[in-house]
Design a protein around this motif. Structure first.
Motif, PDB file in Angstrom:
ATOM      1  N   HIS A 185       0.826  -1.201   0.000  1.00  0.00           N
ATOM      2  CA  HIS A 185       0.000   0.000   0.000  1.00  0.00           C
ATOM      3  C   HIS A 185       0.864   1.257   0.000  1.00  0.00           C
ATOM      4  O   HIS A 185       0.612   2.204  -0.767  1.00  0.00           O
ATOM      5  CB  HIS A 185      -0.923  -0.003   1.209  1.00  0.00           C
ATOM      6  CG  HIS A 185      -1.851   1.164   1.274  1.00  0.00           C
ATOM      7  ND1 HIS A 185      -2.862   1.373   0.359  1.00  0.00           N
ATOM      8  CD2 HIS A 185      -1.924   2.214   2.148  1.00  0.00           C
ATOM      9  CE1 HIS A 185      -3.513   2.483   0.659  1.00  0.00           C
ATOM     10  NE2 HIS A 185      -2.965   3.010   1.729  1.00  0.00           N
ATOM     11  N   ARG A 239       3.465   1.063  -3.435  1.00  0.00           N
ATOM     12  CA  ARG A 239       2.919   1.032  -4.794  1.00  0.00           C
ATOM     13  C   ARG A 239       1.643   1.863  -4.961  1.00  0.00           C
ATOM     14  O   ARG A 239       1.366   2.333  -6.060  1.00  0.00           O
ATOM     15  CB  ARG A 239       2.658  -0.414  -5.201  1.00  0.00           C
ATOM     16  CG  ARG A 239       3.882  -1.300  -5.084  1.00  0.00           C
ATOM     17  CD  ARG A 239       3.680  -2.648  -5.725  1.00  0.00           C
ATOM     18  NE  ARG A 239       3.542  -2.546  -7.171  1.00  0.00           N
ATOM     19  CZ  ARG A 239       3.433  -3.604  -7.981  1.00  0.00           C
ATOM     20  NH1 ARG A 239       3.453  -4.827  -7.466  1.00  0.00           N
ATOM     21  NH2 ARG A 239       3.301  -3.437  -9.277  1.00  0.00           N
ATOM     22  N   VAL A 240       0.862   1.996  -3.885  1.00  0.00           N
ATOM     23  CA  VAL A 240      -0.379   2.765  -3.988  1.00  0.00           C
ATOM     24  C   VAL A 240      -0.147   4.224  -3.597  1.00  0.00           C
ATOM     25  O   VAL A 240      -0.448   5.146  -4.352  1.00  0.00           O
ATOM     26  CB  VAL A 240      -1.495   2.139  -3.126  1.00  0.00           C
ATOM     27  CG1 VAL A 240      -2.779   2.965  -3.233  1.00  0.00           C
ATOM     28  CG2 VAL A 240      -1.752   0.693  -3.562  1.00  0.00           C
ATOM     29  N   ARG A 254       2.790   5.485  -3.082  1.00  0.00           N
ATOM     30  CA  ARG A 254       4.050   5.908  -3.703  1.00  0.00           C
ATOM     31  C   ARG A 254       4.924   6.694  -2.724  1.00  0.00           C
ATOM     32  O   ARG A 254       5.351   7.825  -2.996  1.00  0.00           O
ATOM     33  CB  ARG A 254       3.779   6.720  -4.967  1.00  0.00           C
ATOM     34  CG  ARG A 254       3.054   5.912  -6.041  1.00  0.00           C
ATOM     35  CD  ARG A 254       2.918   6.668  -7.335  1.00  0.00           C
ATOM     36  NE  ARG A 254       2.250   5.858  -8.356  1.00  0.00           N
ATOM     37  CZ  ARG A 254       2.033   6.240  -9.603  1.00  0.00           C
ATOM     38  NH1 ARG A 254       2.448   7.449  -9.998  1.00  0.00           N
ATOM     39  NH2 ARG A 254       1.416   5.455 -10.462  1.00  0.00           N
TER      40      ARG A 254
END
Length: 255
Positions: A25, A28-29, A31
């Motif tokens: 999370h 990658r989500v 960032r």
């Protein structure tokens, strides 16, 4: 500020790798970037942290733990025992009461519960509910993630509830018309910061409590029936309102 919850004791200067769903999370989500600061809430309270490396492919982030930060959670522990409700109502209860600051939300099947959960469905639901609680705790800058649990029968609930030694058990009962929650709370204690156990708020499902359930709560935990006023609140609203009353009376809402 972004917040991570870990079941570890934190020490300034230590390196902490965040992986799994949380790491995915953040890396990658959200960032997360190297040098970005955030808060890590451990078993010994929240600490500042800085990201020293982020691997978006693996979904991991390495954090360097800094010093402690001020605690945000209420001193008073509020535990909501929520009668299992239909649809996504339990999701709403968990999200809103977590934001407010409750210590735990225990879902239980009651006599008038519609749509009981099988063991497999209950396990999957608890995982989902705990994730909702963690997301809400992060958004509201909590120090802990409230414990979410499901109990299919009173005996199992009785054992675990007795273990936390409740200070008071209040039954939010639509039949009660005289004793209000404010009156009950004013007689609760002279020092809210030294309560031996949580204040437990019991909320019935859509159909309310049965007479047998009322008697069981009184006989088992000396529960006190209270009213929230002249309006009949929905099951997903009652616990939030009652918890707000507890926090208001105890000075946890900035008073």
């Amino acid at each position: 500020m972004r917040r991570v919850f870990v079941a570890d004791t934190l020490v300034p200067g230590q390196s902490l790798v965040v992986d799994g769903q949380t790491g995915h999370h953040f890396a990658r989500v959200l960032r997360l970037e190297v040098g970005e600061t955030l808060v890590v809430a451990g078993t010994n309270g929240p600490h500042d942290a800085v990201a020293v490396s982020v691997d978006s492919k693996r979904g991991t982030a390495t954090l360097e733990i800094g010093g402690g930060t001020p605690r945000r959670d209420p001193i008073v522990r509020v535990l909501i025992v929520q009668g299992m409700a239909k649809g996504d109502k339990v999701d709403e209860v968990i999200q809103r009461t977590t934001e407010l600051g409750v210590w735990g939300v225990w879902i239980t099947a009651m006599e008038r519960t519609v749509g009981r959960l099988t063991a497999d469905r209950a396990s999957a639901k608890v995982v989902r509910w705990q994730r909702i609680a963690e997301e809400a705790a992060s958004q509201s800058q909590r120090d802990i993630v409230p414990q979410v649990a499901y109990y299919s029968a009173a005996p199992g609930l009785q054992t675990v509830l007795a273990e936390v030694s409740p200070h008071r058990v209040l039954l939010l009962d639509e039949r009660e018309t005289k004793r209000g929650i404010r009156q009950a709370l004013k007689s609760s204690t002279s020092n809210w910061r030294e309560l031996p156990g949580p204040v437990v708020l019991v909320v019935g499902p859509e159909g309310g409590f049965s007479d047998a359930e009322r008697s069981w709560w009184v006989d088992t935990f000396r529960a006190e029936s209270v009213t929230l006023g002249g309006r009949i609140l929905r099951t997903e609203t009652a616990g939030l309102v009652a918890a707000t009353a507890v926090f208001c009376e105890s000075g946890e809402l900035g008073g």
